[in-house]
Write an enzyme that holds these catalytic residues in place. Sequence first.
Site, PDB file in Angstrom:
ATOM      1  CG  ASP A 280      -1.953   0.993   1.012  1.00 51.69           C
ATOM      2  OD1 ASP A 280      -2.250   1.296  -0.015  1.00 51.69           O
ATOM      3  OD2 ASP A 280      -3.550   0.627   1.540  1.00 51.69           O
TER       4      ASP A 280
HETATM    5  C1  BGC Z   1      -5.152   3.571  -0.201  1.00 52.35           C
HETATM    6  C2  BGC Z   1      -4.980   2.149  -0.943  1.00 52.35           C
HETATM    7  C3  BGC Z   1      -5.018   2.582  -2.716  1.00 52.35           C
HETATM    8  C4  BGC Z   1      -3.522   3.356  -2.251  1.00 52.35           C
HETATM    9  C5  BGC Z   1      -3.357   4.228  -3.522  1.00 52.35           C
HETATM   10  C6  BGC Z   1      -3.535   4.265  -0.216  1.00 52.35           C
HETATM   11  O1  BGC Z   1      -3.682   5.228   0.827  1.00 52.35           O
HETATM   12  O2  BGC Z   1      -5.087   2.979   1.048  1.00 52.35           O
HETATM   13  O3  BGC Z   1      -6.407   1.820  -1.207  1.00 52.35           O
HETATM   14  O4  BGC Z   1      -4.847   1.985  -3.293  1.00 52.35           O
HETATM   15  O5  BGC Z   1      -3.711   4.219  -1.609  1.00 52.35           O
HETATM   16  O6  BGC Z   1      -3.749   5.299  -4.375  1.00 52.35           O
END
Ligand code: BGC
Length: 735
Positions: A280
Amino acid sequence: MKKFILFFLVCSISFAQKKTIEQRVDSVLALMTLDEKVGQLVQYSGGWATGTETEKSNEGSDALILKGKVGSFLNVVGAEATKKMQKIAVEQSRLKIPLIFGLDVIHGFRATFPIPLAEASSWNPALVEKSARWQAIEASSAGIHWTFNPMVDIARDPRWGRIMEGSGEDPYLGSLMAVARVKGYQGNDLSANNTIAACIKHFAGYGGAEGGRDYNTVDFSERTFREVYLRPFKAAVEAGAATLMASFNEIGGVPSSANKFLLTKILRGEWKFDGFVVSDWNSIGELIPHGVAKDLKHAGELAIKAGLDMDMEANSYYNHLADLVKEGKVSPQILDESVRRVLRIKFRLGLFDDPYKYCDVEREKKSIMSKEIIQATLQSARESIVLLKNENKFLPLKKDLKKIAVVGPLANSKDNPLGGWDQQGNPKNVVTVLDGIKNKLGENTEINYEEGCTIEGNEKDGFGKAINLVKTSDIAIVVVGESRNMSGEASSRATLDLPGVQESFVEEIQKTGRPVIVILMNGRPLTITWIQQNVSAVIESWYLGIQTGNAIADVLFGDYNPSGKLPVTFPRYVGQVPIYYNHKNTGRPYDPKNHYTSYYMDLENTPLYPFGYGLSYTTFSYSDIFLSKNKIKKDESLTVSVEVKNSGTQDGTEVVQLYIRDLVGSVTRPVKELKDFTKIFLKAGESKKVEFTITPEKLKFYDINMNFVVEPGDFKVFVGTNSVDVKEALFTVVD
Ligand code: BGC
């Protein structure tokens, strides 16, 4: 000469149709330098970036692509923009390895569908699959190869704002929705130009954050973890999900991004997942504040060894992975395996064969906000609506009303109906509730609007105008709820009441004595006990996307008979949280005659609305349950049938739900578990026999030794219209 040979080799790999993907992957791998390998495991954001700034690369994107130092981008959007970058990768970099572009297409690209929690309320996996298919068609035309969706985290705590991104509290419903979305995005052929790779997230347990506070610690038993939280992931892996995202949280003391048990033992060992895992956002960097890594290099070492293949934005692999390999801290085999997984998905997407197939500007123009996709958002929105209360058949409304007051802070909101994570959604395209009602009724009805109050503010100055309007109208339609940024990431709440002065606003409107309908717009269950007790009709609309107003008007005026059912329990009061239908019985289940049982002194145990609940404009009656056998062997199945009758005066659709309870086990079992359901349409007065098969698979659970088995004994089976209003029968499983 060397250059020519290399070019020849890469071309022959790219066009070697007869070779298997695995052989082609290996051929590319054989040509790669250490730095090029690391590059494939690096992902940057094209738009904006956070992460650990001190370690950030100071080279621009083009230079990184040219040198093969980046394998993927997120947040780069558009056929033209992606083509420009892809061109550098496949025409100017040494090995010409295509980039993979990822994006959070959560409930739509430009055409915004209902939020996932809303779509789960349809209890219609076929609809959800179609919606994901449309989202893929739109997103792929704008250069996107890969969506960071579906979010399959089970959430039993509505304080957690990310509950809106998932399918609610139940592992069975959640699994079906997860599979539907994976199939919708990926289609039958991942290499087609209108399919995109799915990414199931957040692996794992993220929805179990303590106190419902985002990013917080998660800690539960392996049994609960496997039975509840991991089930949708397993189902989605079995359905062929191409990628997976590691979560921010720790579980049992080990952050997911460094969790070998999760990323290697369970995912690759037990489930045989052969796609790749992306971190993530900066979750590798966060291993430092978690307290398991001393610096970013150490974090990278832990992550790659655990099985995390691609570093999103932490700059750990970019800065340190090559050194870790050179120093012998990370073996070349581990690195190669991660690169292999990334290349494999790029091959499966067909990017080596035609890296520009997602970059057709003409297709993009045709696909974005096409008539067909707008129609699909409307159908999805209608099926996502849940009718919570309809006293004395108050709804549907007649179309010949003379004067309607549409009031409340969300009644004419253009951006809130898009919900969180709306991607390229545009408020301009939103049909508000007010517009929807106007579209439906035309000129013959006078329709007036007053905001009354804001969503979160404490000002009551606007009440007066709204009250006066209501007093002179036939009816008041009050639209209240949360603003869309009150749910989603980093949007946890400690209370679940309507924010600001909205509840007093509804109370004042109710006092006018005019007929009142409340429409809720929100991303999580809310504690609307007063409204439930006092207002005649209540509709849960969640955030329905661009066609919000039209879908709601269809329901209000009876052109669509609501059939949605809650995928999550609504508490009466926040103190009941976590509250979910498939809880355990405890050793002291509540007994009103016995003080020393499990209850609250100041509140009843039951929810405001149970899981699976939702009304229709018609009524359905259920016959007693008929079982094909009362006794089966452990490896046998039995059928459960009921006759369901539309006992009302309108055609309607019902979600018939089947639950079981294993009465005595080697470990305690939930009081009810959803095992099957079907959605049937019945004309007024019509009856249908509904049949379910209980297979051994449906009776299995992790026994005292963590074996997944059927245990002999007595089982209750329940069939009904929600998790509480059910008929029941008993059967026995023998050895
Ligand atoms: C979120 C994810 C997301 C990623 C990319 C993160 O802050 O937890 O769910 O896919 O950002 O945008």
